[in-house]
Design an enzyme around this catalytic site. Structure first.
Site, PDB file in Angstrom:
ATOM      1  N   GLU A 363       0.840  -1.204   0.000  1.00 18.10           N
ATOM      2  CA  GLU A 363       0.000   0.000   0.000  1.00 18.10           C
ATOM      3  C   GLU A 363       0.876   1.257   0.000  1.00 18.10           C
ATOM      4  O   GLU A 363       1.758   1.384   0.872  1.00 18.10           O
ATOM      5  CB  GLU A 363      -0.922  -0.028   1.226  1.00 18.10           C
ATOM      6  CG  GLU A 363      -1.916  -1.182   1.135  1.00 18.10           C
ATOM      7  CD  GLU A 363      -2.519  -1.595   2.475  1.00 18.10           C
ATOM      8  OE1 GLU A 363      -2.402  -0.831   3.459  1.00 18.10           O
ATOM      9  OE2 GLU A 363      -3.084  -2.704   2.539  1.00 18.10           O
ATOM     10  N   GLU A 394      -4.677  -6.562   2.443  1.00 17.84           N
ATOM     11  CA  GLU A 394      -3.522  -7.294   2.976  1.00 17.84           C
ATOM     12  C   GLU A 394      -3.535  -8.769   2.581  1.00 17.84           C
ATOM     13  O   GLU A 394      -2.480  -9.369   2.341  1.00 17.84           O
ATOM     14  CB  GLU A 394      -3.447  -7.157   4.503  1.00 17.84           C
ATOM     15  CG  GLU A 394      -2.871  -5.832   4.995  1.00 17.84           C
ATOM     16  CD  GLU A 394      -3.849  -4.669   4.885  1.00 17.84           C
ATOM     17  OE1 GLU A 394      -5.043  -4.896   4.598  1.00 17.84           O
ATOM     18  OE2 GLU A 394      -3.410  -3.508   5.065  1.00 17.84           O
ATOM     19  N   ASP A 419       0.378  -4.434  12.963  1.00 12.56           N
ATOM     20  CA  ASP A 419      -0.981  -4.739  13.429  1.00 12.56           C
ATOM     21  C   ASP A 419      -1.879  -5.197  12.272  1.00 12.56           C
ATOM     22  O   ASP A 419      -2.828  -5.943  12.475  1.00 12.56           O
ATOM     23  CB  ASP A 419      -1.606  -3.502  14.084  1.00 12.56           C
ATOM     24  CG  ASP A 419      -0.663  -2.846  15.081  1.00 12.56           C
ATOM     25  OD1 ASP A 419      -0.891  -2.953  16.283  1.00 12.56           O
ATOM     26  OD2 ASP A 419       0.342  -2.230  14.630  1.00 12.56           O
ATOM     27  N   PHE A 420      -1.577  -4.739  11.062  1.00 11.87           N
ATOM     28  CA  PHE A 420      -2.433  -5.073   9.915  1.00 11.87           C
ATOM     29  C   PHE A 420      -2.172  -6.490   9.392  1.00 11.87           C
ATOM     30  O   PHE A 420      -2.947  -7.000   8.586  1.00 11.87           O
ATOM     31  CB  PHE A 420      -2.253  -4.072   8.759  1.00 11.87           C
ATOM     32  CG  PHE A 420      -2.410  -2.622   9.137  1.00 11.87           C
ATOM     33  CD1 PHE A 420      -3.007  -2.248  10.333  1.00 11.87           C
ATOM     34  CD2 PHE A 420      -1.948  -1.625   8.294  1.00 11.87           C
ATOM     35  CE1 PHE A 420      -3.141  -0.905  10.685  1.00 11.87           C
ATOM     36  CE2 PHE A 420      -2.080  -0.290   8.630  1.00 11.87           C
ATOM     37  CZ  PHE A 420      -2.671   0.079   9.831  1.00 11.87           C
ATOM     38  N   HIS A 463      -2.082   0.364  16.593  1.00 10.27           N
ATOM     39  CA  HIS A 463      -0.889   0.739  15.820  1.00 10.27           C
ATOM     40  C   HIS A 463       0.359   0.681  16.693  1.00 10.27           C
ATOM     41  O   HIS A 463       1.278   1.476  16.518  1.00 10.27           O
ATOM     42  CB  HIS A 463      -1.024   2.162  15.264  1.00 10.27           C
ATOM     43  CG  HIS A 463      -1.918   2.274  14.066  1.00 10.27           C
ATOM     44  ND1 HIS A 463      -3.254   1.997  14.105  1.00 10.27           N
ATOM     45  CD2 HIS A 463      -1.658   2.633  12.782  1.00 10.27           C
ATOM     46  CE1 HIS A 463      -3.781   2.196  12.902  1.00 10.27           C
ATOM     47  NE2 HIS A 463      -2.834   2.575  12.089  1.00 10.27           N
TER      48      HIS A 463
END
Ligand SMILES: Cc1ncc(C[n+]2csc(CCOP(=O)(O)OP(=O)(O)O)c2C)c(N)n1
Length: 665
Positions: A363, A394, A419-420, A463
């Site tokens: 991204e 993702e 975290d993603f 985050h």
């Protein structure tokens, strides 16, 4: 793909292929009932025309990704019947040596990149294989089968968005048998017009009678032509009936009798026989073909059943390749003052230049150069084919990396925040990590995931997490946690050279930190801790940004007369057990310091290993400093009360060195 042996150039050949699949499935069911294998199996009776028709439209060089209902697809790909049956019977001679079984078999050497027993997960992988085909201009098309239930999976949606945007040569074949396990599709969607979903994403959506192999072949051929012409993916909805239950032990208590009767009346194998007979093929000719098929299946089953179970001594083999060794980069050695972020950028630049198979994407990674500027200018230098932006997807990023890696690319993908990773872990844990093992070391997914993690002032609970232990738990993955610009550079280059999937957790807090970095010259291998400081009173074992705090703590301790060894592990997988043993041997007192929460943090694993291996050497219990088991607040004042610091590490190490118990979490 050795599909062509079974390709129905005419209806008779289609009949032979479909009957082969049907008789095969009947035999699998018998073998299961006779306890020739354990567990469940999902059979494809009633759906034979779809794999047979699809593969007939593809070339031997094309690729396929299948679902767990994949025996028919494997047969259509030309996987030898005996090796396929032996795999289903979990025998040593199976195509995967009994490691995949019925639902997770793979034969990339036959074009079958794998079945998938995670619903929908194959689509991002197929998109990645299609990406590899596109980048290499191979003219190859990738087909992927899914059920209609899978169209509701996030991974499928993400992969379709990704494939549409990149105009990938992908054909998604949706076998719509009306049943999503035990529930009719109409009961769990707002609209059952499935190809309309694809059209809404900018993908050609086509419907076909999935009982007719020739109609399927024609529609897939059209889709393949579009794909090879660069016109992008197609979603083909092939309507069919599930002749039998969802899986072998399913009693179908939920299924109306009329639906079952409809499936029986629509049996595509029987229908094709009737058509052939009506077209003048004699009973004798058909009977001969049927006897042939019968004999082939009987022989395959006999061979499978007679085969031995896999040798238990092999159960631990093929989890990893040997870690990438060091070597010469072939580049002149030089030194440059670089920030951590720029050191990563320089590693990517050099890998892109050195290896045409390296792709860098994620991204905001391409045009903008990443939200932290780490990939800046790479797209300008290497072009949009190799450095590009992705949708906010993702699962598509990680899954396509798996597929592209399987197909010979070296994707280095960015997941913007650690975290993603959590929204797409399937692709790392269930997919990338399995491939080497299931294929008995013949195939792998050598991809690199770069992400960054940790708390900084103001970052909130979504985050801030330090998640390395979560992934270090997974056999088949390599995990690195670089703490300096030098390591961020060298470990990334080592990761790209490695033959296994690697996840590197960079430290956001350190991106602007500068150091003189050695570039070119010798390449590091994967693995190996670094002793940052030596001292005999206490050892601090650490990694990531906390390594810097630990060095600071050691400096402060030296001023108070306590000498500390600081070991920066750098890699958690493979773990440098020798460096840990050295730290214990030198001090007999070990403090482990990390930013992650203490419970289940990787420190727990190190403490357990030290306890198991070095218990009698210890003068004090191993202690840990880490964040307590609390969510991360945004307010700096609250964060400071939770995060390990040079002060808290120094206090804990001093207590340990002076004979007390050190930890504080
Ligand atoms: C991610 C995921 N969720 C749920 C399941 C359990 N499951 C296995 S098969 C299946 C039904 C899938 O239906 P469909 O996609 O229509 O395929 P079909 O079984 O009809 O071939 C479900 C829910 C799973 N394996 N993976």
């Amino acid at each position: 793909m050795a599909v062509s042996q079974l390709a129905p150039v005419d209806r008779l050949e289609a009949y032979r292929s479909m009957l082969t699949v049907r008789r095969f499935e009947e035999r699998v069911l018998e073998l299961r009932r006779a306890d020739e294998f354990a567990g469940s199996t999902h059979l494809c009776a009633g759906q034979e025309a779809i794999p047979v028709g699809t593969l007939a439209a593809l070339t031997p060089d094309d690729r396929l990704v299948a679902t767990y209902r994949g025996h028919g697809w494997a047969i259509a790909c030309g996987v030898p019947l005996a090796a396929l049956m032996a795999e289903i019977c979990q025998r040593a001679t199976g195509i995967n040596g009994g490691r995949g079984g019925s639902a997770h078999l793979m034969a990339p050497e036959r074009g079958l990149l794998g079945e998938n027993s995670i619903v929908g997960a194959g689509v991002p992988i197929a998109a990645g294989a299609a990406l590899a085909a596109q980048v290499a201009w191979s003219g190859r098309v990738v087909a992927v089968s899914i059920g209609e239930g899978a169209t509701s999976q996030g991974a499928v949606h993400e992969a379709l968005v990704f494939a549409a945007y990149r105009r990938l040569p992908l054909v998604v074949v949706c076998e719509n048998n009306g049943w999503s396990e035990m529930t009719p599709i109409e009961r769990i969607v707002g609209s059952a017009d499935l190809s309309a979903r694809a059209r809404a994403l900018g993908i050609a959506g086509v419907a076909v009678d999935g009982n007719d192999p020739i109609a399927v072949r024609e529609k897939v051929a059209d889709a393949a032509t579009r794909a090879r012409a660069g016109d992008g993916p197609t979603f083909l909805e092939a309507t069919c009936h599930r002749l039998w239950a969802h899986y072998n032990a399913d009693t179908e208590h939920y299924r109306p009798k009329a639906d079952r009767q409809l499936a029986e009346a629509s049996d595509p194998v029987a229908a094709l026989r009737r058509r052939l007979f009506a077209a003048g093929v004699s009973d004798g000719e058909l009977g001969e073909l049927e006897d042939d098929v019968e004999r082939a299946i009987a022989a395959a089953a006999a061979e499978a059943v007679a085969a031995p179970a896999p040798d238990p001594a092999t159960a631990r083999q093929h989890v990893h390749s040997p870690p990438a060794p060091g070597g010469d980069t072939g580049e002149p050695a030089e030194k440059r003052e670089l920030t951590y972020g720029k050191a990563v950028n320089e590693a990517l630049r050099r890998e892109l230049a050195a290896r045409p198979e390296v792709l860098v994407y994620g991204e905001d990674v391409g045009h903008a150069g990443g939200i932290f500027g780490v990939t800046r200018t790479l797209q300008e230098e290497f072009g949009e084919q190799r450095v590009f932006d992705t949708p906010i997807s993702e699962a598509a990023i990680l899954g396509s990396a798996v597929g592209a890696a399987l197909e010979g690319m070296r994707p280095v993908v960015e997941v913007m925040w650690g975290d993603f990773l959590l929204v797409a872990l399937d692709q790392l844990v269930n997919q990338a990590a399995n491939i080497r093992y299931v294929s008995q070391g013949r195939h792998a997914a050598p991809l690199v995931v770069r992400t960054q993690q940790g708390a900084v002032p103001g970052s909130c609970a979504q985050h801030s997490q330090s998640l390395e232990a979560l992934l270090a738990h997974i056999p088949g993955l390599r995990i690195g946690v670089p703490s300096t610009p030098q390591d961020a550079h060298a470990m990334l280059r080592a990761a790209v050279a490695d033959e296994d999937p690697v996840v590197l957790f960079e430290a956001r807090a350190l991106y602007q930190r500068k150091q003189t970095v050695r570039l070119g010259g010798e390449r590091e291998g994967v693995g190996g801790a670094r002793v940052r400081r030596e001292g005999g009173d206490v050892a601090i074992v650490t990694w990531g940004p906390v390594a810097l705090a630990a060095e600071e703590a050691a400096e402060a301790l030296a001023g108070r007369g306590v000498e500390a060894t600081v070991v920066d592990l750098r890699w958690l997988a493979p773990l440098d057990d020798e460096a840990i043993a050295m730290a214990v041997g030198r001090t007999n007192r070990v403090l482990i310091a990390h930013e992650a929460n203490v419970t289940g943090g990787f420190g727990a694993e190190i403490a357990a290993r030290i306890g198991e291996r070095h218990f009698s050497d210890l003068d004090a219990p191993v202690s840990r400093v880490g964040a307590p088991d609390v969510r991360m607040p945004a307010a700096p004042a609250l964060q400071a009360a939770l995060l390990p610091s040079a002060d808290s590490i120094a206090r804990a190490a001093e207590r340990l060195a002076l004979g007390g118990i050190g930890g504080e979490g």
